[in-house]
Scaffold this motif. Structure first.
Motif, mmCIF file in Angstrom:
data_model
loop_
_atom_site.group_PDB
_atom_site.id
_atom_site.type_symbol
_atom_site.label_atom_id
_atom_site.label_comp_id
_atom_site.label_asym_id
_atom_site.label_seq_id
_atom_site.Cartn_x
_atom_site.Cartn_y
_atom_site.Cartn_z
ATOM 1 N N GLU A 134 -5.534 3.116 8.807
ATOM 2 C CA GLU A 134 -6.214 2.398 7.732
ATOM 3 C C GLU A 134 -7.646 2.063 8.169
ATOM 4 O O GLU A 134 -8.616 2.264 7.436
ATOM 5 C CB GLU A 134 -5.432 1.117 7.428
ATOM 6 C CG GLU A 134 -5.925 0.379 6.212
ATOM 7 C CD GLU A 134 -4.979 -0.758 5.813
ATOM 8 O OE1 GLU A 134 -3.747 -0.620 6.023
ATOM 9 O OE2 GLU A 134 -5.475 -1.765 5.314
ATOM 10 N N SER A 192 -10.135 10.306 -0.517
ATOM 11 C CA SER A 192 -8.979 10.059 -1.391
ATOM 12 C C SER A 192 -7.997 9.126 -0.716
ATOM 13 O O SER A 192 -7.374 8.282 -1.364
ATOM 14 C CB SER A 192 -8.278 11.375 -1.741
ATOM 15 O OG SER A 192 -9.201 12.266 -2.299
ATOM 16 N N GLY A 193 -7.867 9.261 0.609
ATOM 17 C CA GLY A 193 -6.975 8.379 1.350
ATOM 18 C C GLY A 193 -7.415 6.932 1.190
ATOM 19 O O GLY A 193 -6.629 6.027 0.927
ATOM 20 N N LYS A 237 1.406 8.204 1.035
ATOM 21 C CA LYS A 237 0.388 8.908 0.252
ATOM 22 C C LYS A 237 -0.959 8.920 0.978
ATOM 23 O O LYS A 237 -1.608 9.948 1.120
ATOM 24 C CB LYS A 237 0.256 8.203 -1.106
ATOM 25 C CG LYS A 237 -0.362 9.024 -2.192
ATOM 26 C CD LYS A 237 0.592 9.973 -2.775
ATOM 27 C CE LYS A 237 -0.022 11.145 -3.490
ATOM 28 N NZ LYS A 237 0.976 11.652 -4.466
ATOM 29 N N PHE A 238 -1.377 7.723 1.455
ATOM 30 C CA PHE A 238 -2.708 7.721 2.087
ATOM 31 C C PHE A 238 -2.672 8.482 3.410
ATOM 32 O O PHE A 238 -3.643 9.149 3.785
ATOM 33 C CB PHE A 238 -3.275 6.290 2.177
ATOM 34 C CG PHE A 238 -3.123 5.554 3.494
ATOM 35 C CD1 PHE A 238 -3.831 5.932 4.636
ATOM 36 C CD2 PHE A 238 -2.291 4.435 3.588
ATOM 37 C CE1 PHE A 238 -3.710 5.223 5.826
ATOM 38 C CE2 PHE A 238 -2.170 3.733 4.775
ATOM 39 C CZ PHE A 238 -2.869 4.136 5.899
ATOM 40 N N PHE A 291 -3.127 12.127 2.720
ATOM 41 C CA PHE A 291 -4.537 12.495 2.529
ATOM 42 C C PHE A 291 -5.255 12.657 3.870
ATOM 43 O O PHE A 291 -6.106 13.526 4.029
ATOM 44 C CB PHE A 291 -5.248 11.435 1.667
ATOM 45 C CG PHE A 291 -4.999 11.598 0.194
ATOM 46 C CD1 PHE A 291 -5.338 12.788 -0.444
ATOM 47 C CD2 PHE A 291 -4.441 10.569 -0.563
ATOM 48 C CE1 PHE A 291 -5.117 12.936 -1.828
ATOM 49 C CE2 PHE A 291 -4.222 10.714 -1.920
ATOM 50 C CZ PHE A 291 -4.554 11.899 -2.551
ATOM 51 N N ILE A 298 0.856 -1.183 0.000
ATOM 52 C CA ILE A 298 0.000 0.000 0.000
ATOM 53 C C ILE A 298 0.897 1.239 0.000
ATOM 54 O O ILE A 298 1.935 1.249 0.667
ATOM 55 C CB ILE A 298 -0.904 -0.001 1.247
ATOM 56 C CG1 ILE A 298 -1.924 -1.124 1.136
ATOM 57 C CG2 ILE A 298 -1.585 1.352 1.459
ATOM 58 C CD1 ILE A 298 -2.848 -1.246 2.313
ATOM 59 N N ASN A 299 0.515 2.254 -0.740
ATOM 60 C CA ASN A 299 1.293 3.497 -0.736
ATOM 61 C C ASN A 299 0.962 4.249 0.554
ATOM 62 O O ASN A 299 0.107 5.132 0.593
ATOM 63 C CB ASN A 299 0.954 4.337 -1.972
ATOM 64 C CG ASN A 299 1.911 5.509 -2.119
ATOM 65 O OD1 ASN A 299 2.531 5.947 -1.129
ATOM 66 N ND2 ASN A 299 2.046 6.021 -3.320
ATOM 67 N N GLU A 338 -6.490 0.877 -3.908
ATOM 68 C CA GLU A 338 -5.748 0.501 -5.109
ATOM 69 C C GLU A 338 -4.991 -0.809 -4.874
ATOM 70 O O GLU A 338 -4.745 -1.572 -5.792
ATOM 71 C CB GLU A 338 -4.750 1.600 -5.494
ATOM 72 C CG GLU A 338 -5.419 2.782 -6.161
ATOM 73 C CD GLU A 338 -4.454 3.949 -6.361
ATOM 74 O OE1 GLU A 338 -3.220 3.761 -6.199
ATOM 75 O OE2 GLU A 338 -4.938 5.051 -6.672
ATOM 76 N N SER A 339 -4.567 -1.041 -3.642
ATOM 77 C CA SER A 339 -3.798 -2.262 -3.372
ATOM 78 C C SER A 339 -4.502 -3.231 -2.434
ATOM 79 O O SER A 339 -4.065 -4.361 -2.274
ATOM 80 C CB SER A 339 -2.441 -1.941 -2.756
ATOM 81 O OG SER A 339 -2.088 -0.599 -2.901
ATOM 82 N N LYS A 359 -9.308 5.677 -1.141
ATOM 83 C CA LYS A 359 -9.164 5.248 -2.533
ATOM 84 C C LYS A 359 -7.736 4.771 -2.781
ATOM 85 O O LYS A 359 -7.496 3.783 -3.460
ATOM 86 C CB LYS A 359 -9.469 6.435 -3.443
ATOM 87 C CG LYS A 359 -10.526 6.144 -4.472
ATOM 88 C CD LYS A 359 -10.516 7.275 -5.458
ATOM 89 C CE LYS A 359 -11.786 7.477 -6.195
ATOM 90 N NZ LYS A 359 -11.919 8.880 -6.619
ATOM 91 N N LYS A 360 -6.797 5.512 -2.216
ATOM 92 C CA LYS A 360 -5.377 5.162 -2.359
ATOM 93 C C LYS A 360 -5.149 3.748 -1.798
ATOM 94 O O LYS A 360 -4.507 2.910 -2.421
ATOM 95 C CB LYS A 360 -4.526 6.175 -1.586
ATOM 96 C CG LYS A 360 -3.068 6.174 -1.939
ATOM 97 C CD LYS A 360 -2.808 6.980 -3.191
ATOM 98 C CE LYS A 360 -2.054 6.290 -4.262
ATOM 99 N NZ LYS A 360 -2.256 6.781 -5.599
#
Ligand SMILES: Cc1cc2nc3c(=O)[nH]c(=O)nc-3n(C[C@H](O)[C@H](O)[C@H](O)COP(=O)(O)OP(=O)(O)OC[C@H]3O[C@@H](n4cnc5c(N)ncnc54)[C@H](O)[C@@H]3O)c2cc1C
Ligand SMILES: Cc1cc2nc3c(=O)[nH]c(=O)nc-3n(C[C@H](O)[C@H](O)[C@H](O)COP(=O)(O)OP(=O)(O)OC[C@H]3O[C@@H](n4cnc5c(N)ncnc54)[C@H](O)[C@@H]3O)c2cc1C
Ligand code: SF4
Ligand code: SF4
Ligand code: FES
Lengths: 281, 470
Positions: free
Chosen positions: B108, B64-65, B52-53, B56, B48-49, B71-72, B67-68
């Motif tokens: 998370e 957006s967090g 980045k999250f 956010f 997971i990035n 992605e994974s 969504k990031k």
């Protein structure tokens, strides 16, 4: 959901059902069982596939009403549905040419012999069926079993049909009269134990079908564990049939009594409320 | 993170960890250094990035967090709760070298719960159907991930599950007080919303064979049947009444809701004094469940020392707070019963730590000193092994160890069209590693069906055993 296509009472406390379950019917082999759950709050219980028809896509079960789940099952009618059924489970009976086969059935166990005797007969064996019950009216599927038996013998505790006495008395006679290559015993633990003790000195291969407590029935929980020749085995995944000479029957009997109090409580609550519908939610 | 009061919570099955408040989340996010080369990401099996999250979150842009993360990772509400963060993402976080790492798991979870409470889930993007059929066997985290990823790409997916409800260990193993079932149900509804068909009561290998599935037109099959069967101690007395394998104990309580007997039909024995054997998550869950069923005293017996316990650290701490008593360096030798065949006591041998073994942990060695504890219930939680039903039903499938399927990193087995991942390939591991395997397999299956790779099976790499001996 699995639809009940036929329902019939065969004897006091014993019912039969034909259920629509095409995939299970297609794969069912003698000795297999299913696990069913009646409803959202229900317990998963194992029942032997007493017959199946792969063309019609149906399986037949016979059950003795001993507690809450089997009593509730008995209250369902033709056209109603059973929420969950998984199967066929367990290893099938090893069917091949043995020679003289004797099938010993006690109580409900005698009827669940049906697919086994049929398959053994079809494989060219000489078959002797010994059917046992407390009394005449508890004998079930006599006619069906007879069709596949070269010899058909009955023992009742009260002598109301066949010989008065136990199936083991009859078995002892059969063994003394002809060579026996295989014995298959299905029924109460005490009966299977007595049969195994009787055949052991004669070194006759003896298959018993164990009815240990189960939860999921796919080898994942270990509830159904039994000791076979000193080793732990799971009845659902490694059995339910084992060599009777290797089974620790004492342990099995002990483990079967584990939830006696809870079973009695559930049954009592069910009988006081359940018959008016409450037990069915 | 906030937790419920230990005395209150150890009497019910409601969730123990309450998650972060918005204020706490912002504070936690602000601690992150936004590393150029983030070590935390290396620790996350699905990469997971994280910076980045977290960024956010800092900005208050929670959607957006999330969504990031998605992605994974399809199941953040679950991973935030059950990942062993201390050995994964947080174990690698640079801040952890000096002081406390960023609470990545809690962040998370915060984002996932935010979405749930605000009910603002965005509908997922699904590609138009491509008409290709794939079967998934088993509905644990591995199977659900494959199903979701392929469904999003337009595949026609059927998941076959042996039990009467989907979810795998998330359903029947991990208890409500750690992972509320409503969160699991939500995730499963999400998978269904992608068009995935989940068929329950379907024991593949028995109800239908893998060959038949292939003949029915499934172009590939993913096996994610887990490693649910229990290991035993192999000591005298293990089959006495009131000795449970953890898998049975937890299945009765979680899947069959036996804690609510007689409202539910499946019973469970409530005991007064309980000994739980093992030091992993399964042992912690069993001990804490026994406590919640009303035991007066629960002992946890583990043959290594505290620092070697494979359980998630947070859960071990929770268990201690709740009053579970730990016996470290203690190895069970015999369970004794009364004349009726019911558990009466357990005898253990004191161990001492010797040289490091193959797993790098110091090996416990017998000291000769024995002790006994009076208990009326024993729960054995010393590991899982593969369940043989499906595996034995497939001819020619390459296996390793105790009946685990040999597969490459992207799930290929030695048989064409058959892929496998999760615990059935690695031995008992983690939710996130099962999901990671699911992601890679989904990609490989897609490549195969779309003709982007040669259809011949490749020789699988030797397995990476993540099985931690307990
Ligand atoms: C492989 C297998 C095949 C079986 N086939 C048949 C069959 O064809 N017909 C039939 O009538 N019965 C069969 N049984 C037994 C049947 O499963 C039980 O009678 C049933 O579970 C009782 O449930 P209950 O709620 O009605 O009664 P309960 O109140 O739960 O129990 C009443 C009695 O049944 C026994 N029992 C309870 N739960 C189980 C269980 N999960 N497994 C086994 N015994 C249990 C208990 O020892 C108790 O004495 C089979 C059992 C096994 C393991
Ligand atoms: C009590 C417990 C607590 C745990 N706690 C944690 C934790 O805190 N954090 C963590 O990361 N991991 C934890 N784990 C480990 C984690 O749950 C597993 O690693 C993970 O669930 C493996 O996923 P899987 O998809 O491979 O298999 P599973 O989750 O085991 O799912 C397999 C599914 O396949 C089904 N199945 C099996 N055979 C068949 C068949 N023949 N046909 C159809 N279906 C079949 C099963 O019924 C099951 O539903 C825990 C495990 C347990 C038991
Ligand atoms: S998925 Fe697990 S390991 Fe990865 S960042 Fe989230 S909590 Fe950490
Ligand atoms: S390693 Fe720690 S500080 Fe660095 S980006 Fe990751 S979470 Fe932030
Ligand atoms: S019933 Fe669970 S292992 Fe047999």
């Amino acid at each position: 959901m699995f639809k009940i296509l036929q329902k019939q009472s065969l004897a006091p406390k014993v019912d039969m059902m034909v259920i629509d379950a095409p995939y299970i019917a297609r794969h069912a082999k003698p000795g297999n069982f299913i696990i069913l759950r009646l409803n959202e709050k229900g317990e998963r219980i194992p029942l032997t596939i007493a017959d199946s028809d792969s063309e019609k896509g149906t399986i037949t079960i016979l059950f003795l009403k001993v507690g809450k789940t089997t009593e509730s099952l008995g209250m369902l009618k033709k056209g109603q549905r059973i929420r969950d059924i998984a199967g066929p489970l367990g290893h099938p009976t090893p069917v091949k040419m043995y020679g003289n086969c004797v099938l010993v059935g006690g109580g409900i166990g005698s009827a669940t012999h049906y697919p086994i005797i049929k398959a053994l007969k079809n494989a060219g064996n000489n078959t002797t069926m010994i059917l046992g019950a407390r009394t005449k009216e508890l004998l079930i599927w006599e006619e069906k079993l007879k069709k596949h038996a070269d010899d058909f013998l009955i023992a009742t505790d009260d002598g109301s049909s066949g010989r008065k006495g136990f199936v083991t008395d009859v078995l002892r006679d059969v063994i003394s009269q002809k060579p026996v290559n295989l014995v298959v015993a299905v029924g109460p633990i005490r009966m299977m134990r007595a049969v195994s003790e009787l055949t052991k000195p004669h070194a006759i291969k003896t298959i018993v079908s164990l009815n240990s407590l189960m939860v999921e029935g796919t080898g994942m929980c270990g509830a159904c564990r039994v000791t076979i020749a000193g080793k732990t085995m799971f009845t659902c995944a490694d059995g339910p049939e084992f060599d009777g000479h290797d089974v620790d029957f004492q342990e099995l009997e002990n483990r079967l009594s584990f939830y006696k109090e809870e079973e009695a409580e559930a049954y009592r609550l069910f009988m006081s409320r359940g018959s008016r519908g409450q037990g069915f939610k | 993170m906030r937790h419920r009061n230990p005395i209150k919570r150890s009497k019910d099955f409601k969730e123990v960890a309450l998650g972060l408040t918005e204020k706490q989340a912002l504070k936690e996010a602000n601690r992150c250094l936004q590393c150029k080369k983030p070590l935390c990401v290396e620790g996350c099996p699905v990469e997971i990035n994280i910076p980045k999250f977290v960024a956010f979150v800092k900005e208050g842009d929670y959607l957006s967090g999330l969504k990031k993360i998605k992605e994974s990772n399809n199941l953040p509400a679950i991973c935030g709760r059950v990942c062993p963060q201390e050995t994964q993402c947080e174990g690698h976080c640079i801040l952890g070298k000096k002081k406390r790492p960023v609470s990545i798991g809690a962040l998370e979870r915060f984002l996932a719960d935010y979405e749930i409470t605000q009910d603002i889930a965005e509908p997922p993007k699904i590609m138009p159907t491509n008409g290709h059929k794939v079967a998934v066997i088993g509905s644990g985290p591995a199977g659900l991930t494959v199903a979701a990823d392929l469904a999003k790409l337009g595949y026609d997916i059927t998941v076959f599950e042996a039990l009467h409800e989907p979810g795998g260990v998330l359903l029947y193993g991990i208890p409500e007080f750690r992972l509320p079932k409503k969160i699991l149900r939500r995730e499963i509804d999400y998978v269904r919303s992608l068009g995935v068909n989940i068929v329950v009561n379907w024991v593949v290998g028995r109800t239908q064979t893998v060959d038949e599935l292939l003949k029915e037109g499934f172009e590939a099959i993913f096996i994610g049947v887990g490693a649910g069967a229990p290991r035993y101690l192999g000591i005298p007395g293990e089959n006495l009444n009131n000795v449970y394998f953890a898998s049975e104990f937890l299945t009765r309580v979680n899947l069959m809701k036996a804690y609510d007997f007689p409202r539910y039909d499946t019973p469970i024995k409530k005991a007064r004094r309980v000994a739980v054997i093992g030091g992993g998550n399964v042992a912690m869950d069993s001990a804490r469940t026994a406590q919640r069923l009303g035991a007066e005293k629960v002992y946890l017996i583990y043959r290594r020392s505290e620092s070697e316990m494979p359980a998630r650290r947070e859960e071990a701490e929770n268990a201690k707070e709740e009053g579970i008593e730990f016996y470290f360096l203690s190895d069970p030798r015999e369970i004794s019963g009364d004349e009726r065949g019911w558990v009466k006591s357990i005898k253990c041998e004191k161990m001492k730590l010797g040289e490091p073994d193959t797993s790098g942990r110091r090996k416990p060695e017998p000291s000769g000193e024995e002790f006994s504890i009076e208990v009326d219930q024993v729960i054995v939680a010393v590991g899982q092994r593969s369940n043989p039903i499906l595996v034995r039903s497939i001819n020619g499938l390459n296996l390793w160890g105790d009946g685990y399927i040999t597969s490459s990193r992207d799930g290929k087995t030695n048989l064409e069209r058959i892929y496998a991942g999760g615990d059935i390939t690695t031995g008992a591991a983690t939710v996130i590693s099962a999901m990671g395997a699911g992601k890679r397999s989904a990609r490989a299956i897609d490549d195969f069906i779309m003709g982007r790779t040669a259809p011949q099976p490749q020789t699988p790499e030797p397995p990476q055993n993540q099985n931690k001996p307990q």
